[in-house]
Write a protein that holds these residues in place. Structure first.
Motif, PDB file in Angstrom:
ATOM      1  N   VAL A 184       0.867  -1.340   0.102  1.00  9.64           N
ATOM      2  CA  VAL A 184      -0.097  -0.020   0.025  1.00  9.64           C
ATOM      3  C   VAL A 184       0.834   1.199  -0.069  1.00  9.64           C
ATOM      4  CG1 VAL A 184      -0.029   0.151   2.461  1.00  9.64           C
ATOM      5  CG2 VAL A 184      -1.819   1.307   1.032  1.00  9.64           C
ATOM      6  N   GLN A 185       0.548   2.189  -0.791  1.00 14.23           N
ATOM      7  CA  GLN A 185       1.200   3.619  -0.695  1.00 14.23           C
ATOM      8  C   GLN A 185       0.194   4.599  -0.518  1.00 14.23           C
ATOM      9  OE1 GLN A 185       2.986   4.740  -4.626  1.00 14.23           O
ATOM     10  NE2 GLN A 185       4.708   5.386  -3.529  1.00 14.23           N
ATOM     11  N   TYR A 186       0.451   5.366   0.611  1.00 14.52           N
ATOM     12  CA  TYR A 186      -0.214   6.511   0.869  1.00 14.52           C
ATOM     13  C   TYR A 186       0.598   7.808  -0.186  1.00 14.52           C
ATOM     14  CZ  TYR A 186      -2.168   3.519   4.391  1.00 14.52           C
ATOM     15  OH  TYR A 186      -2.831   2.291   5.013  1.00 14.52           O
ATOM     16  N   PRO A 187      -0.345   8.919  -0.211  1.00 12.80           N
ATOM     17  CA  PRO A 187       0.138   9.858  -0.908  1.00 12.80           C
ATOM     18  C   PRO A 187       1.519  10.388  -0.204  1.00 12.80           C
ATOM     19  CG  PRO A 187      -2.254  10.232  -0.645  1.00 12.80           C
ATOM     20  CD  PRO A 187      -1.634   8.793   0.383  1.00 12.80           C
ATOM     21  N   ASN A 188       2.346  10.708  -1.189  1.00 15.12           N
ATOM     22  CA  ASN A 188       3.875  11.164  -0.912  1.00 15.12           C
ATOM     23  C   ASN A 188       4.450  10.294   0.127  1.00 15.12           C
ATOM     24  OD1 ASN A 188       3.365  13.481  -2.469  1.00 15.12           O
ATOM     25  ND2 ASN A 188       2.121  14.181  -0.943  1.00 15.12           N
ATOM     26  N   GLN A 189       4.274   9.027  -0.018  1.00 12.45           N
ATOM     27  CA  GLN A 189       5.028   8.217   0.981  1.00 12.45           C
ATOM     28  C   GLN A 189       5.751   6.771   0.242  1.00 12.45           C
ATOM     29  OE1 GLN A 189       3.006   7.005   4.569  1.00 12.45           O
ATOM     30  NE2 GLN A 189       2.171   8.947   4.802  1.00 12.45           N
TER      31      GLN A 189
ATOM     32  N   THR B 100      15.780   4.446   5.050  1.00 10.86           N
ATOM     33  CA  THR B 100      15.973   5.750   5.348  1.00 10.86           C
ATOM     34  C   THR B 100      16.396   6.458   3.636  1.00 10.86           C
ATOM     35  OG1 THR B 100      17.845   6.197   6.257  1.00 10.86           O
ATOM     36  CG2 THR B 100      15.964   6.274   7.505  1.00 10.86           C
ATOM     37  N   GLN B 101      15.928   7.342   3.253  1.00  7.92           N
ATOM     38  CA  GLN B 101      16.426   7.980   1.644  1.00  7.92           C
ATOM     39  C   GLN B 101      16.679   9.401   1.967  1.00  7.92           C
ATOM     40  OE1 GLN B 101      13.524   5.204  -0.602  1.00  7.92           O
ATOM     41  NE2 GLN B 101      15.112   6.283  -1.889  1.00  7.92           N
ATOM     42  N   SER B 102      17.595   9.888   1.281  1.00  9.75           N
ATOM     43  CA  SER B 102      17.994  11.445   1.333  1.00  9.75           C
ATOM     44  C   SER B 102      18.548  11.689  -0.110  1.00  9.75           C
ATOM     45  CB  SER B 102      19.068  11.907   2.282  1.00  9.75           C
ATOM     46  OG  SER B 102      20.214  11.165   1.854  1.00  9.75           O
ATOM     47  N   PRO B 103      18.116  12.775  -0.698  1.00  3.92           N
ATOM     48  CA  PRO B 103      17.299  13.943  -0.179  1.00  3.92           C
ATOM     49  C   PRO B 103      15.746  13.353  -0.247  1.00  3.92           C
ATOM     50  CG  PRO B 103      17.912  14.526  -2.372  1.00  3.92           C
ATOM     51  CD  PRO B 103      18.683  13.419  -2.028  1.00  3.92           C
ATOM     52  N   THR B 104      14.777  14.142  -0.059  1.00  6.01           N
ATOM     53  CA  THR B 104      13.523  13.868  -0.049  1.00  6.01           C
ATOM     54  C   THR B 104      13.046  14.410  -1.519  1.00  6.01           C
ATOM     55  OG1 THR B 104      13.112  14.212   2.470  1.00  6.01           O
ATOM     56  CG2 THR B 104      11.201  14.120   0.956  1.00  6.01           C
ATOM     57  N   HIS B 105      13.319  15.336  -1.838  1.00  6.04           N
ATOM     58  CA  HIS B 105      13.164  16.097  -3.085  1.00  6.04           C
ATOM     59  C   HIS B 105      14.510  16.616  -3.703  1.00  6.04           C
ATOM     60  CE1 HIS B 105       9.092  16.190  -1.106  1.00  6.04           C
ATOM     61  NE2 HIS B 105       8.732  16.084  -2.061  1.00  6.04           N
TER      62      HIS B 105
ATOM     63  N   GLU C 153      11.215 -10.956   1.542  1.00  3.74           N
ATOM     64  CA  GLU C 153      10.397  -9.686   1.745  1.00  3.74           C
ATOM     65  C   GLU C 153      11.456  -8.491   1.675  1.00  3.74           C
ATOM     66  OE1 GLU C 153       8.306 -11.622   5.601  1.00  3.74           O
ATOM     67  OE2 GLU C 153       8.640  -9.411   5.567  1.00  3.74           O
ATOM     68  N   GLN C 154      10.917  -7.173   1.116  1.00  3.63           N
ATOM     69  CA  GLN C 154      11.592  -5.965   1.062  1.00  3.63           C
ATOM     70  C   GLN C 154      10.891  -5.140   1.659  1.00  3.63           C
ATOM     71  OE1 GLN C 154      13.145  -5.326  -3.042  1.00  3.63           O
ATOM     72  NE2 GLN C 154      12.696  -7.256  -3.652  1.00  3.63           N
ATOM     73  N   TYR C 155      11.567  -4.157   2.296  1.00  2.00           N
ATOM     74  CA  TYR C 155      11.167  -3.091   3.084  1.00  2.00           C
ATOM     75  C   TYR C 155      11.390  -1.774   2.246  1.00  2.00           C
ATOM     76  CZ  TYR C 155       9.854  -6.530   6.578  1.00  2.00           C
ATOM     77  OH  TYR C 155       9.403  -7.594   7.280  1.00  2.00           O
ATOM     78  N   PHE C 156      10.555  -0.897   2.045  1.00  2.00           N
ATOM     79  CA  PHE C 156      10.892  -0.129   1.068  1.00  2.00           C
ATOM     80  C   PHE C 156      10.908   1.516   2.074  1.00  2.00           C
ATOM     81  CE2 PHE C 156      10.254  -1.126  -3.349  1.00  2.00           C
ATOM     82  CZ  PHE C 156       9.714  -2.465  -3.051  1.00  2.00           C
ATOM     83  N   GLY C 157      11.810   2.432   1.490  1.00  2.00           N
ATOM     84  CA  GLY C 157      11.890   3.619   2.073  1.00  2.00           C
ATOM     85  C   GLY C 157      10.848   4.759   1.661  1.00  2.00           C
ATOM     86  N   PRO C 158      10.976   5.911   1.966  1.00  2.00           N
ATOM     87  CA  PRO C 158       9.729   6.810   1.747  1.00  2.00           C
ATOM     88  C   PRO C 158       9.947   7.597   0.024  1.00  2.00           C
ATOM     89  CG  PRO C 158      11.492   7.892   3.093  1.00  2.00           C
ATOM     90  CD  PRO C 158      11.602   6.438   3.138  1.00  2.00           C
ATOM     91  N   GLY C 159      11.516   7.238  -0.427  1.00  2.00           N
ATOM     92  CA  GLY C 159      11.537   7.634  -1.622  1.00  2.00           C
ATOM     93  C   GLY C 159      12.107   9.024  -1.776  1.00  2.00           C
TER      94      GLY C 159
END
Lengths: 115, 112
Positions: free
Chosen positions: A37-42, B5-10, B100-106
């Protein structure tokens, strides 16, 4: 080539109604499957997984999915949705014998829960 | 227990420039995979690193390269940026032998 098809790009549903998000895959080898599941901007959060064994798997937030090998499907269900379930849902498949990193994702289904 | 964790955010870059994105895996994980998620699409596998080596690669040009450090963190480098490289870049970590893979926020990359 392996592929994942999420049959509905958008699913609108009222709060407390049941929902099913459909996922079909094509593969010539044994697979394992995930729903994220992907919530907005996450990023992506793992909802549930099928690796082997029982074909009915339960995940977080009341979601469950059933692996059907003959129909090459892995549909996601929830008996009663909440507003907070509004998000985009991705089905992903991996192949035993291949790299564990190479997950193939569907294009996603946007679930919109209305009050 | 810190997650991925990932950097930068944008990040905003101009066509032709180069960019480096960074990822720290979940504690205890030793394998890092990178994915590109274009707008309205599902993530696409770029490559995976284990033991500081690229273990598998998806269908991406050589402009995309990576590195894994002894502490298992990883970098994704993209050279000669194109407008089409604009996307959310996701890092996922896992433990070798686990599926299983765990994702960061991107990291949201915009190329103008």
């Amino acid at each position: 080539a392996q592929s994942v098809t999420q049959l509905d790009s958008q699913v609108p549903v009222f709060e407390e109604a049941p929902v099913e998000l459909r996922c079909n895959y094509s593969s010539s080898v044994s697979v394992y499957l995930f729903w994220y599941v992907q919530y907005p901007n996450q990023g992506l959060q793992l909802l549930l997984k099928y690796l082997s064994g029982s074909t009915l798997v339960k995940g977080i937030n009341g979601f469950e999915a059933e692996f059907n090998k003959s129909q090459t499907s892995f549909h996601l269900r929830k008996p009663s949705v909440h507003i907070s379930d509004t998000a985009e849902y991705f089905c992903a498949v991996g192949h035993y014998g291949g790299s564990q990193g190479n997950l193939i994702f569907g294009k996603g289904t946007k679930l919109s829960v209305k009050p | 227990d810190a997650g991925v964790t990932q950097s930068p955010t944008h990040l905003i870059k101009t066509r032709g420039q180069q960019v480096t994105l960074r990822c720290s895996p979940k504690s205890g994980h030793d394998t890092v995979s990178w994915y590109q998620q274009a707008l309205g699409q599902g993530p696409q596998f770029i490559f995976q690193y284990y033991e500081e080596e690229e273990r598998q690669r998806g269908n991406f040009p050589d402009r995309f390269s990576g590195h894994q450090f002894p502490n298992y963190s990883s970098e994704l480098n993209v050279n000669a940026l194109l407008l089409g490289d604009s996307a959310l870049y996701l890092c996922a970590s896992s433990l070798a032998g686990s599926y299983e893979q765990y994702f960061g926020p991107g990291t949201r990359l915009t190329v103008t």
